[in-house]
Each structure stands twice: as structure tokens, then as C-alpha cells.
Design an enzyme around this catalytic site. Structure first.
Site, PDB file in Angstrom:
ATOM      1  N   ILE A   1      -6.112   2.463   8.900  1.00 25.98           N
ATOM      2  CA  ILE A   1      -7.521   2.318  10.162  1.00 25.98           C
ATOM      3  C   ILE A   1      -8.556   2.431   9.025  1.00 25.98           C
ATOM      4  CG2 ILE A   1      -8.610   3.597  11.789  1.00 25.98           C
ATOM      5  CD1 ILE A   1      -5.723   4.293  12.763  1.00 25.98           C
TER       6      ILE A   1
ATOM      7  N   THR B   1     -15.357   3.964   3.866  1.00 24.22           N
ATOM      8  CA  THR B   1     -15.414   3.153   2.452  1.00 24.22           C
ATOM      9  C   THR B   1     -14.722   1.964   2.586  1.00 24.22           C
ATOM     10  OG1 THR B   1     -13.223   4.455   1.845  1.00 24.22           O
ATOM     11  CG2 THR B   1     -15.376   5.472   1.355  1.00 24.22           C
TER      12      THR B   1
ATOM     13  N   HIS C   1     -11.590   1.804   1.123  1.00 18.01           N
ATOM     14  CA  HIS C   1     -10.334   2.110   0.688  1.00 18.01           C
ATOM     15  C   HIS C   1      -9.385   1.321   1.709  1.00 18.01           C
ATOM     16  CE1 HIS C   1      -8.368   5.189  -1.663  1.00 18.01           C
ATOM     17  NE2 HIS C   1      -7.380   5.243  -0.760  1.00 18.01           N
TER      18      HIS C   1
ATOM     19  N   ASN D   1       6.344  -6.994   6.012  1.00 14.79           N
ATOM     20  CA  ASN D   1       4.959  -6.382   5.909  1.00 14.79           C
ATOM     21  C   ASN D   1       4.606  -5.667   7.250  1.00 14.79           C
ATOM     22  OD1 ASN D   1       2.341  -5.217   5.683  1.00 14.79           O
ATOM     23  ND2 ASN D   1       1.689  -6.981   4.662  1.00 14.79           N
TER      24      ASN D   1
ATOM     25  N   ARG E   1      -1.409  -1.891  19.538  1.00 15.93           N
ATOM     26  CA  ARG E   1      -0.581  -2.710  18.943  1.00 15.93           C
ATOM     27  C   ARG E   1       0.930  -2.201  18.901  1.00 15.93           C
ATOM     28  NH1 ARG E   1      -5.436  -4.445  18.240  1.00 15.93           N
ATOM     29  NH2 ARG E   1      -5.831  -6.490  17.844  1.00 15.93           N
TER      30      ARG E   1
HETATM   31  C1  DLZ Z   1      -6.067   7.622   1.419  1.00 13.98           C
HETATM   32  C2  DLZ Z   1      -5.578   6.878   2.622  1.00 13.98           C
HETATM   33  C3  DLZ Z   1      -6.655   6.444   3.595  1.00 13.98           C
HETATM   34  C4  DLZ Z   1      -8.200   6.801   3.318  1.00 13.98           C
HETATM   35  N1  DLZ Z   1      -6.266   5.887   4.500  1.00 13.98           N
HETATM   36  C5  DLZ Z   1      -4.969   5.596   4.740  1.00 13.98           C
HETATM   37  C6  DLZ Z   1      -4.608   4.839   5.937  1.00 13.98           C
HETATM   38  O1  DLZ Z   1      -5.214   4.461   6.644  1.00 13.98           O
HETATM   39  N2  DLZ Z   1      -3.234   4.445   5.976  1.00 13.98           N
HETATM   40  C7  DLZ Z   1      -2.354   4.722   5.102  1.00 13.98           C
HETATM   41  O2  DLZ Z   1      -0.958   4.550   5.323  1.00 13.98           O
HETATM   42  N3  DLZ Z   1      -2.609   5.559   4.159  1.00 13.98           N
HETATM   43  C8  DLZ Z   1      -3.965   5.842   3.848  1.00 13.98           C
HETATM   44  N4  DLZ Z   1      -4.333   6.851   2.713  1.00 13.98           N
HETATM   45  C9  DLZ Z   1      -3.302   7.146   1.790  1.00 13.98           C
HETATM   46  C10 DLZ Z   1      -2.798   6.167   0.670  1.00 13.98           C
HETATM   47  O3  DLZ Z   1      -1.860   4.906   1.456  1.00 13.98           O
HETATM   48  C11 DLZ Z   1      -1.990   6.814  -0.333  1.00 13.98           C
HETATM   49  O4  DLZ Z   1      -0.925   7.675   0.098  1.00 13.98           O
HETATM   50  C12 DLZ Z   1      -2.957   7.575  -1.098  1.00 13.98           C
HETATM   51  O5  DLZ Z   1      -3.903   7.007  -1.935  1.00 13.98           O
HETATM   52  C13 DLZ Z   1      -2.210   8.141  -2.550  1.00 13.98           C
HETATM   53  O6  DLZ Z   1      -1.632   7.216  -3.463  1.00 13.98           O
END
Ligand code: DLZ
Length: 184
Positions: free
Chosen positions: A85, A89, A91, A116, A130
Site C-alpha cells: 500500500i 515515500t 518505497h 505474482n 480487491r
Molecule cells: C517496509 C515496507 C513498507 C514500507 N511497506 C510494505 C508494504 O506495503 N507491503 C509489504 O509487503 N511490505 C512492505 N514493507 C516491507 C518490505 O517488503 C520488506 O519486508 C522490508 O523492506 C525488509 O526487507
């Protein structure tokens, strides 16, 4: 947004073997996806004995575990499930793009297809719709997995047959009894 979902062929899942990899980030949503995939497998006669479920911290870790499960040679398809989600940032974009590429690469290098099943949404509400709403992506991921597992089994069988035929033909071409007799 896609308005035209694929029509999936009717496939029986007996004999097909699946690995499921699920992220714990956004856990409630991912667990609902896992449940929906399992329900759909059951409706298609997949045996519980032919399904293995592994959990990882977040979506970024899905490709590693998908690769490890695929490398065992014990599965006809791997389903990677996560929910990303958007936050403040970029990320989410980084994780979504890198995992999508890595999951595709796992399929190519191991010859085991990888689904996927990572939802990437702007809001939690969009993800909720969803997963638990009308869109039902979990069912879609499971149907895609059944179809790709069937393809995998058929294609590996075909490649094995071609390899065997080439070996048999090769044997005949290389072996000249007269030449062998003269040289030995
Ligand atoms: C760090 C992070 C963030 C901000 N958001 C999500 C997300 O929305 N969904 C998800 O599955 N994982 C998120 N993570 C964690 C990263 O996938 C990962 O576990 C960390 O960066 C450690 O490698």
C-alpha cells in the site's frame, strides 16, 4: 484498470503441486488472500498434501522464498502473495517493481511458473475491495496458478520427450559398428 478479466479454462488440480509464499506485512489482507487461494484450490480438487505454505516478513522477501521452493523441484507452480500500500515515500514502488522482476526471473531460471499475487494499491480501501470485495483477486491468482501448473507439467513432459528422442537418435548416429570394430 482492467475491465475484461480472462476466462480461465476448467482445470482439475489433482496431481498438481503448489507452493504458496505469503508476506506478513498488511497481514489481515494477505491472510484473506491466502484463504481465498486455498478455497479455490479445494474447489478444483487440489490435495492439501500437495500444498505448502511459507510466510516471510514482507513482499520484498517473497522472491527469495519463491526461488527456494521452486528450486526443490517439488512444485508445479508457486503463488507469491502480498499487499503493498502506497505511503509517504516511493518505497512501495521500489518494492513492487523489484519483486515483480525478481518473481519473473525465478520462473525463467527454475522452469517453475510463479504467480505474482502482490496487490499494489494507493489505499487500504482499494486493497480491501480487491481481497474481500467483488474483485476477488485471490480466486484469480489461484485460477492462474492452476492453468500455469498444467502448462508447466505439459511443457516439461514435452521437453523431456524431445531430449530423450535426441539422445536415442544421437546414439544411432554416433555409433558405427564397422568403424568401432576397426579401431578396437
Ligand atoms: C517496509 C515496507 C513498507 C514500507 N511497506 C510494505 C508494504 O506495503 N507491503 C509489504 O509487503 N511490505 C512492505 N514493507 C516491507 C518490505 O517488503 C520488506 O519486508 C522490508 O523492506 C525488509 O526487507
Amino acid at each position: 484498470m482492467s475491465t475484461d478479466k480472462p476466462v480461465f479454462p476448467k482445470i482439475s488440480g489433482d496431481e498438481l503441486r503448489f507452493g504458496i509464499v505469503a508476506a506478513r506485512y498488511n497481514n489481515a489482507l494477505v491472510e484473506a488472500l491466502v484463504k481465498r487461494v486455498l478455497e479455490t484450490f479445494k474447489q478444483h480438487n487440489v490435495s492439501a498434501l500437495h500444498v505448502e505454505l511459507k510466510r516471510v516478513p514482507g513482499s520484498a522477501e517473497l522472491p527469495y522464498m519463491a526461488n527456494m521452493l521452486a528450486s526443490t523441484g517439488q512444485f508445479d507452480c508457486i503463488v507469491a502473495l502480498g499487499v503493498i500500500i502506497a505511503g509517504d515515500t516511493i518505497h512501495d514502488e521500489v518494492i513492487a517493481q523489484s519483486t515483480a522482476q525478481a518473481l519473473t526471473a525465478v520462473g525463467f531460471s527454475t522452469e517453475v511458473p510463479v504467480i505474482n499475487g502482490i496487490l499494489t494499491t494507493q489505499t487500504a480501501e482499494q486493497a480491501e475491495e480487491r481481497v474481500n470485495g467483488k474483485t476477488d483477486r485471490g480466486r484469480e491468482f489461484a485460477l492462474a496458478a492452476l492453468e500455469m501448473a498444467r502448462h508447466k507439467v505439459d511443457m516439461i513432459e514435452r521437453l523431456d520427450e524431445i531430449e530423450q528422442r535426441e539422445l536415442d537418435e544421437g546414439d544411432n548416429d554416433d555409433f558405427d559398428p564397422d568403424k568401432f570394430f576397426k579401431n578396437n
